[in-house]
Design a protein around this motif. Structure first.
Motif, PDB file in Angstrom:
ATOM      1  N   ASP A  46      21.895  -0.103  63.513  1.00  0.00           N
ATOM      2  CA  ASP A  46      20.839  -0.410  62.536  1.00  0.00           C
ATOM      3  C   ASP A  46      19.939   0.799  62.304  1.00  0.00           C
ATOM      4  O   ASP A  46      19.578   1.111  61.162  1.00  0.00           O
ATOM      5  CB  ASP A  46      20.004  -1.610  63.007  1.00  0.00           C
ATOM      6  N   LYS A  47      19.574   1.469  63.386  1.00  0.00           N
ATOM      7  CA  LYS A  47      18.728   2.654  63.261  1.00  0.00           C
ATOM      8  C   LYS A  47      19.461   3.752  62.505  1.00  0.00           C
ATOM      9  O   LYS A  47      18.861   4.440  61.652  1.00  0.00           O
ATOM     10  CB  LYS A  47      18.299   3.164  64.637  1.00  0.00           C
ATOM     11  N   ALA A  48      20.743   3.924  62.780  1.00  0.00           N
ATOM     12  CA  ALA A  48      21.527   4.938  62.070  1.00  0.00           C
ATOM     13  C   ALA A  48      21.594   4.610  60.578  1.00  0.00           C
ATOM     14  O   ALA A  48      21.448   5.509  59.731  1.00  0.00           O
ATOM     15  CB  ALA A  48      22.936   5.022  62.659  1.00  0.00           C
ATOM     16  N   ASN A  49      21.801   3.324  60.268  1.00  0.00           N
ATOM     17  CA  ASN A  49      21.826   2.924  58.854  1.00  0.00           C
ATOM     18  C   ASN A  49      20.462   3.154  58.197  1.00  0.00           C
ATOM     19  O   ASN A  49      20.380   3.639  57.070  1.00  0.00           O
ATOM     20  CB  ASN A  49      22.240   1.460  58.707  1.00  0.00           C
ATOM     21  N   SER A  50      19.407   2.805  58.933  1.00  0.00           N
ATOM     22  CA  SER A  50      18.046   3.023  58.421  1.00  0.00           C
ATOM     23  C   SER A  50      17.778   4.515  58.211  1.00  0.00           C
ATOM     24  O   SER A  50      17.238   4.919  57.179  1.00  0.00           O
ATOM     25  CB  SER A  50      17.031   2.432  59.402  1.00  0.00           C
ATOM     26  N   ASP A  51      18.168   5.317  59.196  1.00  0.00           N
ATOM     27  CA  ASP A  51      17.991   6.773  59.076  1.00  0.00           C
ATOM     28  C   ASP A  51      18.813   7.333  57.917  1.00  0.00           C
ATOM     29  O   ASP A  51      18.366   8.233  57.204  1.00  0.00           O
ATOM     30  CB  ASP A  51      18.387   7.469  60.385  1.00  0.00           C
ATOM     31  N   LYS A  52      20.002   6.782  57.724  1.00  0.00           N
ATOM     32  CA  LYS A  52      20.853   7.237  56.628  1.00  0.00           C
ATOM     33  C   LYS A  52      20.195   6.928  55.288  1.00  0.00           C
ATOM     34  O   LYS A  52      20.160   7.780  54.394  1.00  0.00           O
ATOM     35  CB  LYS A  52      22.223   6.565  56.721  1.00  0.00           C
ATOM     36  N   LYS A  53      19.656   5.702  55.164  1.00  0.00           N
ATOM     37  CA  LYS A  53      18.966   5.340  53.917  1.00  0.00           C
ATOM     38  C   LYS A  53      17.735   6.229  53.700  1.00  0.00           C
ATOM     39  O   LYS A  53      17.486   6.698  52.592  1.00  0.00           O
ATOM     40  CB  LYS A  53      18.552   3.864  53.943  1.00  0.00           C
ATOM     41  N   GLU A  54      16.984   6.457  54.764  1.00  0.00           N
ATOM     42  CA  GLU A  54      15.802   7.313  54.672  1.00  0.00           C
ATOM     43  C   GLU A  54      16.199   8.741  54.299  1.00  0.00           C
ATOM     44  O   GLU A  54      15.542   9.393  53.483  1.00  0.00           O
ATOM     45  CB  GLU A  54      15.042   7.300  56.004  1.00  0.00           C
ATOM     46  N   ALA A  55      17.292   9.213  54.868  1.00  0.00           N
ATOM     47  CA  ALA A  55      17.781  10.562  54.544  1.00  0.00           C
ATOM     48  C   ALA A  55      18.189  10.629  53.075  1.00  0.00           C
ATOM     49  O   ALA A  55      17.933  11.634  52.401  1.00  0.00           O
ATOM     50  CB  ALA A  55      18.956  10.934  55.445  1.00  0.00           C
ATOM     51  N   GLU A  56      18.813   9.578  52.563  1.00  0.00           N
ATOM     52  CA  GLU A  56      19.183   9.558  51.145  1.00  0.00           C
ATOM     53  C   GLU A  56      17.940   9.611  50.257  1.00  0.00           C
ATOM     54  O   GLU A  56      17.904  10.342  49.272  1.00  0.00           O
ATOM     55  CB  GLU A  56      20.005   8.294  50.817  1.00  0.00           C
ATOM     56  N   VAL A  57      16.916   8.814  50.635  1.00  0.00           N
ATOM     57  CA  VAL A  57      15.665   8.820  49.863  1.00  0.00           C
ATOM     58  C   VAL A  57      15.038  10.208  49.910  1.00  0.00           C
ATOM     59  O   VAL A  57      14.594  10.746  48.884  1.00  0.00           O
ATOM     60  CB  VAL A  57      14.686   7.740  50.400  1.00  0.00           C
ATOM     61  N   LEU A  58      14.991  10.817  51.103  1.00  0.00           N
ATOM     62  CA  LEU A  58      14.430  12.162  51.240  1.00  0.00           C
ATOM     63  C   LEU A  58      15.253  13.188  50.459  1.00  0.00           C
ATOM     64  O   LEU A  58      14.696  14.100  49.850  1.00  0.00           O
ATOM     65  CB  LEU A  58      14.351  12.557  52.713  1.00  0.00           C
ATOM     66  N   LYS A  59      16.567  13.023  50.467  1.00  0.00           N
ATOM     67  CA  LYS A  59      17.433  13.939  49.729  1.00  0.00           C
ATOM     68  C   LYS A  59      17.137  13.847  48.235  1.00  0.00           C
ATOM     69  O   LYS A  59      17.013  14.872  47.553  1.00  0.00           O
ATOM     70  CB  LYS A  59      18.901  13.602  49.999  1.00  0.00           C
ATOM     71  N   ILE A  60      17.009  12.628  47.738  1.00  0.00           N
ATOM     72  CA  ILE A  60      16.710  12.434  46.313  1.00  0.00           C
ATOM     73  C   ILE A  60      15.338  13.009  45.987  1.00  0.00           C
ATOM     74  O   ILE A  60      15.162  13.724  44.994  1.00  0.00           O
ATOM     75  CB  ILE A  60      16.790  10.937  45.946  1.00  0.00           C
ATOM     76  N   SER A  61      14.373  12.738  46.853  1.00  0.00           N
ATOM     77  CA  SER A  61      13.010  13.256  46.645  1.00  0.00           C
ATOM     78  C   SER A  61      13.000  14.786  46.683  1.00  0.00           C
ATOM     79  O   SER A  61      12.370  15.431  45.840  1.00  0.00           O
ATOM     80  CB  SER A  61      12.081  12.693  47.723  1.00  0.00           C
ATOM     81  N   THR A  62      13.709  15.344  47.643  1.00  0.00           N
ATOM     82  CA  THR A  62      13.770  16.801  47.764  1.00  0.00           C
ATOM     83  C   THR A  62      14.454  17.422  46.549  1.00  0.00           C
ATOM     84  O   THR A  62      13.997  18.435  46.018  1.00  0.00           O
ATOM     85  CB  THR A  62      14.527  17.196  49.050  1.00  0.00           C
ATOM     86  N   GLN A  63      15.528  16.802  46.090  1.00  0.00           N
ATOM     87  CA  GLN A  63      16.229  17.310  44.908  1.00  0.00           C
ATOM     88  C   GLN A  63      15.324  17.235  43.679  1.00  0.00           C
ATOM     89  O   GLN A  63      15.276  18.169  42.881  1.00  0.00           O
ATOM     90  CB  GLN A  63      17.525  16.509  44.664  1.00  0.00           C
ATOM     91  N   LYS A  64      14.588  16.133  43.574  1.00  0.00           N
ATOM     92  CA  LYS A  64      13.647  15.978  42.449  1.00  0.00           C
ATOM     93  C   LYS A  64      12.570  17.068  42.509  1.00  0.00           C
ATOM     94  O   LYS A  64      12.258  17.697  41.498  1.00  0.00           O
ATOM     95  CB  LYS A  64      13.004  14.598  42.502  1.00  0.00           C
ATOM     96  N   ASN A  65      12.017  17.290  43.705  1.00  0.00           N
ATOM     97  CA  ASN A  65      11.001  18.342  43.864  1.00  0.00           C
ATOM     98  C   ASN A  65      11.579  19.719  43.553  1.00  0.00           C
ATOM     99  O   ASN A  65      10.912  20.557  42.935  1.00  0.00           O
ATOM    100  CB  ASN A  65      10.429  18.330  45.286  1.00  0.00           C
ATOM    101  N   LEU A  66      12.809  19.955  43.975  1.00  0.00           N
ATOM    102  CA  LEU A  66      13.465  21.239  43.711  1.00  0.00           C
ATOM    103  C   LEU A  66      13.660  21.436  42.213  1.00  0.00           C
ATOM    104  O   LEU A  66      13.376  22.516  41.679  1.00  0.00           O
ATOM    105  CB  LEU A  66      14.808  21.308  44.439  1.00  0.00           C
TER     106      LEU A  66
END
Length: 159
Positions: A46-66
């Motif tokens: 569950d934590k890995a899935n949660s971290d994966k979702k959070e990483a996806e959100v951060l990736k999208i946010s980082t790409q948007k900021n970039l």
């Protein structure tokens, strides 16, 4: 084969006692350990899935900021490029105006110098004419003397 009922009964009773003993002392502990381990694995997943979702959100946010940063960088570069072109145009215009002023001043200076030289030449011609007249008045001159004085005058004016 001699199988006795007593042996079978004792074996069954022993088996039941061992089974109860194992159930009471081991099975509950083993079951608890297995359940705890299952819960840990489930929590980790569950934590890995949660971290994966959070990483996806951060990736999208980082790409948007970039992407936003790239656009801002492009606009800043364009803005400074336009400013540089304006400054360059202004400098060229000022340099051209300054060159025109220098040329105009030089032409005026040349004209003044020309007028000055003409005035000096006129003064010399007048002075020579006065000198020639005074010489002519001092003595009466014949045609030959008159030609000689004019040739002298022309020679002095030529110099």
């Amino acid at each position: 084969m001699n199988i006795s009922i007593v042996t079978i009964c004792i074996t069954i009773i022993n088996f039941i006692i061992i089974l109860l003993f194992l159930k009471h002392f081991l099975f509950e502990k083993i079951t608890k350990v297995i359940d705890d381990r299952n819960n840990e694995v489930k929590e980790t997943i569950d934590k890995a899935n949660s971290d994966k979702k959070e990483a996806e959100v951060l990736k999208i946010s980082t790409q948007k900021n970039l992407d936003e940063s790239k656009e801002k960088g492009k606009s800043i570069v364009e803005e400074y490029k336009e400013k540089a072109e304006k400054v360059s145009g202004n400098i060229k215009s000022e340099a051209s105006n300054e060159a025109q002023l220098i040329i105009t001043r030089a032409k005026k200076d040349i004209e003044r110098e020309k007028e000055k030289a003409e005035d000096e030449l006129k003064k010399k011609v007048v002075d020579l004419a006065v000198i020639l007249s005074s010489k002519a008045l001092e003595k009466s001159i014949d045609e030959e003397e008159h030609r000689r004085l004019i040739e002298q005058f022309i020679a002095k004016v030529g110099n």
